[in-house]
Design an enzyme around this catalytic site. Structure first.
Site, PDB file in Angstrom:
ATOM      1  CG  HIS A  58      -8.701   9.421 -16.193  1.00  0.00           C
ATOM      2  ND1 HIS A  58      -9.458   8.833 -17.153  1.00  0.00           N
ATOM      3  CD2 HIS A  58      -8.236  10.566 -16.739  1.00  0.00           C
ATOM      4  CE1 HIS A  58      -9.473   9.586 -18.225  1.00  0.00           C
ATOM      5  NE2 HIS A  58      -8.714  10.652 -18.014  1.00  0.00           N
TER       6      HIS A  58
HETATM    7  P1  TYD Z   1      -9.615  14.973 -18.282  1.00  0.00           P
HETATM    8  O1  TYD Z   1     -10.519  13.962 -18.868  1.00  0.00           O
HETATM    9  O2  TYD Z   1      -9.133  14.771 -16.892  1.00  0.00           O
HETATM   10  O3  TYD Z   1      -8.334  15.172 -19.228  1.00  0.00           O
HETATM   11  P2  TYD Z   1      -7.166  14.171 -19.657  1.00  0.00           P
HETATM   12  O4  TYD Z   1      -7.593  12.774 -19.312  1.00  0.00           O
HETATM   13  O5  TYD Z   1      -7.029  14.365 -21.117  1.00  0.00           O
HETATM   14  O6  TYD Z   1      -5.928  14.571 -18.961  1.00  0.00           O
HETATM   15  O7  TYD Z   1     -10.313  16.398 -18.411  1.00  0.00           O
HETATM   16  C1  TYD Z   1      -9.624  17.601 -18.123  1.00  0.00           C
HETATM   17  C2  TYD Z   1     -10.638  18.674 -17.793  1.00  0.00           C
HETATM   18  O8  TYD Z   1     -11.507  18.932 -18.903  1.00  0.00           O
HETATM   19  C3  TYD Z   1     -11.528  18.295 -16.611  1.00  0.00           C
HETATM   20  O9  TYD Z   1     -11.635  19.403 -15.750  1.00  0.00           O
HETATM   21  C4  TYD Z   1     -12.876  18.024 -17.227  1.00  0.00           C
HETATM   22  C5  TYD Z   1     -12.865  18.774 -18.534  1.00  0.00           C
HETATM   23  N1  TYD Z   1     -13.595  18.034 -19.599  1.00  0.00           N
HETATM   24  C6  TYD Z   1     -14.869  18.424 -19.944  1.00  0.00           C
HETATM   25  O10 TYD Z   1     -15.438  19.384 -19.385  1.00  0.00           O
HETATM   26  N2  TYD Z   1     -15.519  17.764 -20.946  1.00  0.00           N
HETATM   27  C7  TYD Z   1     -14.953  16.713 -21.576  1.00  0.00           C
HETATM   28  O11 TYD Z   1     -15.579  16.089 -22.487  1.00  0.00           O
HETATM   29  C8  TYD Z   1     -13.632  16.290 -21.195  1.00  0.00           C
HETATM   30  C9  TYD Z   1     -12.966  15.128 -21.856  1.00  0.00           C
HETATM   31  C10 TYD Z   1     -12.993  16.992 -20.210  1.00  0.00           C
END
Ligand code: TYD
Length: 145
Positions: A58
């Site tokens: 993303h």
């Molecule tokens: P995401 O940022 O998509 O993870 P990555 O980029 O590491 O694969 O986040 C994964 C899940 O965690 C998503 O459902 C949102 C949650 N999340 C939070 O609730 N708070 C946060 O600070 C972060 C980074 C993620």
């Protein structure tokens, strides 16, 4: 939000962090606005990452991040819609600055790796762009976010 449109992978630099050396183990202190070019609002870390897994996938509209391999190693693939580069992180005293408008993927995690991330903003699902084609189009044509 000019950073989103103008940012390139070349703005995403690896920063050396302070390292206080000690026979009994080292310490790396990180201060907002001093060791990172933003105020630190949130810290999170990824761990227990299964072998072969890819994270990220993303871009962000306004989020600045410093990504640190607090333990182990991994690769960060950066893509500004034109150019791409891969940065390997494998020391806890280096941090990769990732600014708004950069697509990122995290991959090749070593076993037991910990990916620590310092950010300037609270978690906000609206700050994410999760569709690559949408990201590329918005970046290229400077479409409203
Ligand atoms: P995401 O940022 O998509 O993870 P990555 O980029 O590491 O694969 O986040 C994964 C899940 O965690 C998503 O459902 C949102 C949650 N999340 C939070 O609730 N708070 C946060 O600070 C972060 C980074 C993620």
């Amino acid at each position: 939000m000019m950073e989103f449109y103008n940012s390139t992978i070349y703005d995403c630099v690896v920063m050396e962090l302070p390292k206080i050396k000690n026979r009994a183990g080292n310490i790396t202190p990180i201060h907002g606005k001093k060791n990172v070019p933003f105020d630190i609002e949130r810290v999170y870390y990824l761990y227990d990452i299964p072998g072969g897994e890819t994270r990220g996938g993303h871009a962000h509209k306004g989020l600045y991040q410093l990504i640190i391999a607090a333990s182990g190693s991994f690769d960060v693939l950066l893509d500004d819609g034109i150019n791409k580069k891969v940065v390997n992180l494998n020391r806890p005293y280096y941090g990769l600055l990732v600014i708004p408008g950069i697509w990122r993927e995290l991959l090749n995690f070593s076993s037991g790796a910990i990916c620590m991330v310092l950010t300037n903003l609270k978690y906000d699902p609206d700050d994410y762009l999760r569709e690559y084609d949408d990201f590329k189009l918005k970046k290229k044509n400077k479409l409203e976010l």
